[in-house]
Design a protein around this motif. Structure first.
Motif, short mmCIF file in Angstrom:
data_model
loop_
_atom_site.label_atom_id
_atom_site.label_comp_id
_atom_site.label_asym_id
_atom_site.label_seq_id
_atom_site.Cartn_x
_atom_site.Cartn_y
_atom_site.Cartn_z
N GLU A 41 -16.17 4.88 8.16
CA GLU A 41 -15.30 3.68 7.20
C GLU A 41 -15.74 3.93 5.86
N LYS A 42 -14.71 3.65 5.10
CA LYS A 42 -14.84 3.85 3.58
C LYS A 42 -14.31 2.44 3.11
N SER A 43 -14.90 2.11 2.09
CA SER A 43 -14.60 0.83 1.38
C SER A 43 -14.55 1.03 0.04
N CYS A 44 -13.78 -0.07 -0.85
CA CYS A 44 -13.96 -0.18 -2.20
C CYS A 44 -13.70 -1.74 -2.37
N ARG A 45 -13.63 -2.14 -3.86
CA ARG A 45 -13.56 -3.42 -4.40
C ARG A 45 -12.14 -3.57 -4.77
N ALA A 96 -13.24 16.03 8.69
CA ALA A 96 -14.54 15.76 8.22
C ALA A 96 -15.40 16.95 8.25
N GLY A 97 -16.71 17.32 7.64
CA GLY A 97 -17.20 18.09 7.50
C GLY A 97 -18.71 17.95 6.68
N LYS A 98 -19.43 18.94 6.45
CA LYS A 98 -20.77 18.73 5.67
C LYS A 98 -20.74 18.65 4.22
N VAL A 99 -19.50 18.47 3.66
CA VAL A 99 -19.53 18.44 2.20
C VAL A 99 -19.47 17.02 2.03
N SER A 100 -20.10 16.55 1.09
CA SER A 100 -20.51 14.98 0.65
C SER A 100 -19.80 14.76 -0.69
N VAL A 101 -18.85 13.91 -0.85
CA VAL A 101 -18.10 13.89 -2.26
C VAL A 101 -18.09 12.35 -2.33
N SER A 102 -18.38 11.94 -3.49
CA SER A 102 -18.48 10.46 -3.86
C SER A 102 -17.68 10.38 -5.21
N PRO A 153 -18.31 1.58 -6.45
CA PRO A 153 -19.69 1.43 -6.93
C PRO A 153 -20.37 2.69 -6.55
N ARG A 154 -21.48 2.87 -6.93
CA ARG A 154 -22.33 4.17 -6.71
C ARG A 154 -22.84 3.82 -5.26
N GLY A 155 -22.85 4.94 -4.58
CA GLY A 155 -23.36 5.10 -3.33
C GLY A 155 -22.69 5.42 -2.04
N GLY A 156 -21.26 5.15 -2.16
CA GLY A 156 -20.19 5.65 -1.49
C GLY A 156 -20.13 7.06 -1.26
N ARG A 157 -19.87 7.62 -0.12
CA ARG A 157 -19.52 8.92 0.11
C ARG A 157 -18.45 9.37 1.23
N ASN A 191 -13.09 13.60 -13.29
CA ASN A 191 -14.56 13.45 -13.62
C ASN A 191 -15.50 12.58 -13.07
N LYS A 192 -14.96 11.77 -12.28
CA LYS A 192 -16.07 10.73 -11.60
C LYS A 192 -16.20 11.31 -10.23
N ILE A 193 -15.62 12.37 -9.86
CA ILE A 193 -16.05 12.96 -8.51
C ILE A 193 -17.59 13.63 -8.38
N ASN A 194 -18.22 13.54 -7.50
CA ASN A 194 -19.46 14.11 -7.37
C ASN A 194 -19.20 14.67 -6.10
N VAL A 195 -19.91 16.19 -6.14
CA VAL A 195 -19.61 16.99 -4.86
C VAL A 195 -21.23 17.36 -4.59
N ASN A 196 -21.76 17.35 -3.28
CA ASN A 196 -22.83 17.96 -3.01
C ASN A 196 -22.65 18.75 -1.56
N THR A 197 -22.92 19.98 -1.68
CA THR A 197 -22.58 21.15 -0.50
C THR A 197 -24.10 21.58 0.14
N PRO A 198 -24.48 21.15 1.20
CA PRO A 198 -25.63 21.25 1.58
C PRO A 198 -25.81 22.80 1.92
N GLU A 199 -26.88 23.61 1.99
CA GLU A 199 -26.97 25.10 2.54
C GLU A 199 -26.77 24.91 4.13
N LYS A 200 -27.27 23.92 4.59
CA LYS A 200 -27.22 23.79 6.09
C LYS A 200 -25.93 23.73 6.65
#
Length: 280
Positions: free
Chosen positions: A120-124, A166-172, A181-185, A212-221
């Motif tokens: 589930e994804k939300s925004c204001r 869906a997969g392991k890459v977390s993008v906020s 707001p900060r915290g969603g991914r 430029n407001k995209i943040n990407v986290n790709t875990p090694e696992k």
């Protein structure tokens, strides 16, 4: 009022009327299934099992209607199958209505004895206030219909919700002033897929997308791809371990707006037909 014919059978009339209206609802619920005699997949098989036909005895009639209304859940219209916890929906939304989009796996894609994945994804909706008397205009039904129409354009194709992987890459995406707001991914299989999804969501709420407001986290696992066989034991009972950010296709199902407090959410669009939505 015209007189009824002498051979009128009220019970037969009731049965025929019920069967006609009931089967209309079954056909609408399974609108993605062509025909009534296909057993090639789960949904087509369920449709065949639910439809009433001439010659059904009372026991068969009861089983078919119970399967559709109670087991599958059509009788729970206007009740969301999933829209967050009560804690989430009862908290204030900073003066703005909150838009939620819900995605889940197709039933036939869920492994045997596996858990159906969802997100589930939300925004204001920062263009509007959640109630009158605030500095921003209160959202109206016309505004909601406009948003629902844009959701349909962005997230529905050919009468079905679009699918993302869906997969392991977390993008906020962090843009508080415009509703993020900060915290969603978003857990995705690639950065490019997340950019596409966030761009679509920005189009829905009529706010600019800023790469430029995209943040990407790709875990090694790595994601869990094989069937989970390992188990955990809790209070003497064994449970399968959860898969780690598995790769799976999730389909858009519905969208609704929450105003916080104890106000019931308003469904804008629902491809499952379980909730009464503003836009068919």
């Amino acid at each position: 009022m015209a007189d009824l014919p002498s051979n009128f059978d009220s019970w037969e009339h009731l049965q025929n009327t019920y069967m006609l209206e009931y089967n209309k609802r079954v056909d609408k619920f399974f609108s993605d299934v062509a025909g009534n005699g296909d057993l090639s997949n789960v949904r087509s098989s369920l449709k065949l099992a639910c439809r009433l036909v001439d010659g059904d005895n009372q026991a068969t009639w009861n089983l078919r209607t119970s399967l559709f209304f109670d087991v599958i859940g059509y009788s729970r219209k206007n009740l969301s199958i999933f829209y967050g916890s009560s804690i989430d929906t009862n908290l204030p939304v900073a003066g703005h209505p909150q838009l939620f989009l819900y995605f889940s796996q197709d039933s036939q894609a869920v492994p045997v004895n596996g858990k159906r994945l969802d997100h589930e994804k939300s925004c204001r909706l920062t263009r509007y206030a959640s109630k009158s008397g605030q500095s921003l205009p209160a959202i109206t039904k016309a505004n909601l219909l406009e948003i629902a129409t844009e959701i349909k354009q962005q997230f529905v194709s050919g009468g079905k919700g679009i699918v993302y992987t869906a997969g392991k890459v977390s993008v906020s995406y962090t843009d508080p002033a415009n509703g993020f707001p900060r915290g969603g991914r978003w857990l995705v299989n690639s950065k490019s897929e997340a950019i596409t999804l966030y761009t679509k969501l920005c189009n829905v709420v009529d706010r600019p997308f800023d790469i430029n407001k995209i943040n990407v986290n790709t875990p090694e696992k790595d994601s869990t791809t094989q069937v989970i066989t390992a188990t955990d034991t809790v209070l003497g009972k064994q449970y399968k371990e959860s898969a780690y950010r598995p790769v799976a296709n999730l389909r858009f199902r519905y969208a609704y707006v929450s105003f916080g407090s104890n106000i019931s959410p308003i469904f804008l669009i629902d491809t499952t037909y379980r909730n009464t939505a503003l836009l068919a």
